[in-house]
Design an enzyme around this catalytic site. Structure first.
Site, PDB file in Angstrom:
ATOM      1  N   LYS A  76       0.856  -1.188   0.000  1.00 23.72           N
ATOM      2  CA  LYS A  76       0.000   0.000   0.000  1.00 23.72           C
ATOM      3  C   LYS A  76       0.894   1.240   0.000  1.00 23.72           C
ATOM      4  O   LYS A  76       1.929   1.251   0.675  1.00 23.72           O
ATOM      5  CB  LYS A  76      -0.897  -0.030   1.247  1.00 23.72           C
ATOM      6  CG  LYS A  76      -1.882   1.132   1.342  1.00 23.72           C
ATOM      7  CD  LYS A  76      -2.791   1.013   2.576  1.00 23.72           C
ATOM      8  CE  LYS A  76      -3.806   2.151   2.662  1.00 23.72           C
ATOM      9  NZ  LYS A  76      -4.689   2.066   3.842  1.00 23.72           N
ATOM     10  N   SER A 151      -9.817   2.339   3.072  1.00 23.70           N
ATOM     11  CA  SER A 151      -8.937   3.125   2.232  1.00 23.70           C
ATOM     12  C   SER A 151      -7.944   2.298   1.423  1.00 23.70           C
ATOM     13  O   SER A 151      -7.359   2.798   0.473  1.00 23.70           O
ATOM     14  CB  SER A 151      -8.133   4.088   3.105  1.00 23.70           C
ATOM     15  OG  SER A 151      -7.264   3.366   3.973  1.00 23.70           O
ATOM     16  N   SER A 175     -10.182  -0.076   7.214  1.00 25.61           N
ATOM     17  CA  SER A 175      -9.602   0.008   5.866  1.00 25.61           C
ATOM     18  C   SER A 175      -8.956  -1.250   5.316  1.00 25.61           C
ATOM     19  O   SER A 175      -8.563  -1.264   4.152  1.00 25.61           O
ATOM     20  CB  SER A 175      -8.576   1.129   5.814  1.00 25.61           C
ATOM     21  OG  SER A 175      -9.240   2.351   5.682  1.00 25.61           O
TER      22      SER A 175
END
Ligand code: GLN
Length: 484
Positions: A76, A151, A175
């Protein structure tokens, strides 16, 4: 090769069925093609990846390889990666090349994992749909008109579309679990403090926790073995031995006490999702588990509490982005004040600004007691509910998200309805507990995830409980059409 799981790829490499360079280059080719429609990656690190792959092949040839040496993954874009752009989904970091690796990235490199790139995400991990990213929305591979969740939407979409067998994520209020649910994959957020936050760009420090997305629980156990562990550079990192998370996967769930909170099945939960979750819990009953209705009476306080504490912490954490030392600096600068104001006004997106304003307000002298202190008290009540529950049960189960994936654009004008995506996940972060989401079924062709919540440090139990479900079902084996 692309649809193989992490463990299958590791086995193939060890058996020399293919080299890491072959595997890496074939996944990169596919990723570059598919990313054009999904927008799951912000940066693809082809050259670095091939270099890491060749180094992995040498280790394998020399008999020095670890279990996962040579297997490709993605990080990420919230994790700092030395020499590679690290944007956190924001314009303010669009030009930021990190001078160091996050602890998680170091651990993955040490394990010989090959990083194919950095995944798209909501700006500073604020969002539930990946639409707040400066780099544009990510598409859900199950339906390109839908969001992947957020997210960590880029990581979730990447694993669901079989671009990579595993991708890291972070979970501050849901998330990892919510996008895992919306993309039909397995996601785990460990106990707060289990994975170091060093080099993981801070959103809300008392809630942020790194974790991972995989196709199945067995692979998540392998990745947790790599990512978990003490790190003196994070003052909240916990100095406890890391168990072999794979060792207990095969234990039976017979006699396991599963608590089902009645508050999780009331207003806000879509009927189609409720049915799938009830059926999944029935499946556990068939496997010999005992289902016990429990109450988490303060559940309704989770969203309001989270949306005071998370913005408060973010307003403080994000004050470092000032246009002075690194990151975006406005061209329109006449003095120090305009440097700050214009760099931040132009560098941050609307959702980030909204949170900084809420956070600054609730921390201000006049409102601190009324909002921030009150929220801290509510946080304690929420943790106490879980503490009581875990006196009666071993794990808690319920929905991960109130509905399957929604349409891109559907909730962008209504922040409160977007915030409700975290109805069942935020409380887990407020309490610091570990949680997972695993594929439990499909509603009109869109995946629905079952949430498992464990007591502190019960990651091994969660992975075991998830694995037993996956031995009995095949939801986790299904890939979206066009990506199978
Ligand atoms: N959706 C939540 C938010 O917008 C949670 C985000 C997260 O876990 N990083 O804050």
């Amino acid at each position: 090769m692309h649809n193989k799981s992490l463990a299958e790829l590791a086995k193939g490499l060890q058996a020399r069925e293919f080299s890491s360079e072959e595997l890496t280059s074939s996944l990169l080719d596919r990723l570059e093609e598919k990313n054009a429609e999904l927008n799951a990656f912000v940066t693809i690190t082809r050259d670095n990846a091939l270099e890491q792959a060749r180094a992995a092949d040498q280790k394998i040839a020399a008999g020095e390889a670890g279990l996962l040496t040579g297997v490709p993954i993605a990080q990420k874009d919230i994790f700092c990666t030395k020499g590679v752009k690290t944007t956190c989904g924001s314009k303010i970091l669009d030009n930021f090349i990190s001078p160091y690796d996050a602890h998680t990235v170091e651990n993955c490199n040490d394990a010989g994992l090959v990083m194919l790139g950095k995944t798209n995400m909501d700006e500073f991990a604020m969002g539930s749909s990946n639409e707040t990213s400066y780099y544009g929305a990510v598409k859900n591979p199950w339906n390109l008109d839908c969001v992947p969740g957020g997210s960590s939407g880029g990581s979730a979409a990447a694993v669901a579309a079989r671009l990579v067998p595993a991708a890291t994520g972070t979970d501050t209020g849901g998330s990892i679990r919510q996008p895992a649910s919306l993309c039909g994959i397995t996601g785990i957020k460990p106990t707060y403090g289990r994975v170091s936050r060093y080099g993981m760009i801070a959103f809300a420090s008392s809630l942020d926790q790194g974790g991972v997305f995989t196709q199945n629980a067995g692979d998540a156990a392998l990745m947790m073995g790599v990512m978990a562990g003490f790190d003196p550079r994070d003052s909240t990192s916990l100095d406890r031995p890391v168990p072999d998370y794979t060792a207990t996967l095969n234990e039976s769930v017979s006699g396991l006490k599963i608590g089902v909170p009645k508050e999780y099945f009331s207003e806000g939960l879509e009927a189609g999702t409720a049915e799938i979750i009830q059926a999944a819990i029935k499946e556990y009953e068939k496997l010999g588990a005992k289902i016990i209705e429990i109450s988490l009476p303060n559940s309704a306080l989770a969203i309001p509490t989270y949306y005071v504490i998370a913005p408060a912490e973010c307003s403080s954490n994000l004050s470092r982005f000032d246009g002075v030392r690194y990151g975006y600096r406005s061209d329109n600068v006449t003095d120090l004040e305009s440097l700050y104001v214009n760099s931040r006004s132009e560098g941050f997106g609307a959702e980030v600004k909204r949170r900084i304003m809420i956070g600054t307000y609730v921390l201000s002298a006049g409102y601190y007691d009324a909002y921030y202190i009150k929220a801290q008290k509510m946080r304690r009540l929420i943790s106490d509910d879980f503490e009581q529950a875990f006196k009666q049960v071993d794990v808690i189960m319920g929905p991960t998200a109130p509905s399957p994936a929604f349409k891109i654009g559907e909730k962008t004008d209504d922040p409160v309805s977007m915030y409700l995506s975290d109805l069942y996940t935020g409380a887990v972060n407020l309490a610091g507990l570990p949680g997972m989401s695993i594929p439990a079924g499909f509603d009109h062709g869109l995946p629905v995830g079952l949430q498992l919540i464990g007591n502190y440090f019960d990651e091994a139990l969660l992975l075991n409980v998830a694995h037993q479900f996956q031995l009995a079902t095949d939801f986790h084996k299904q890939a979206p059409s066009g990506y199978a």
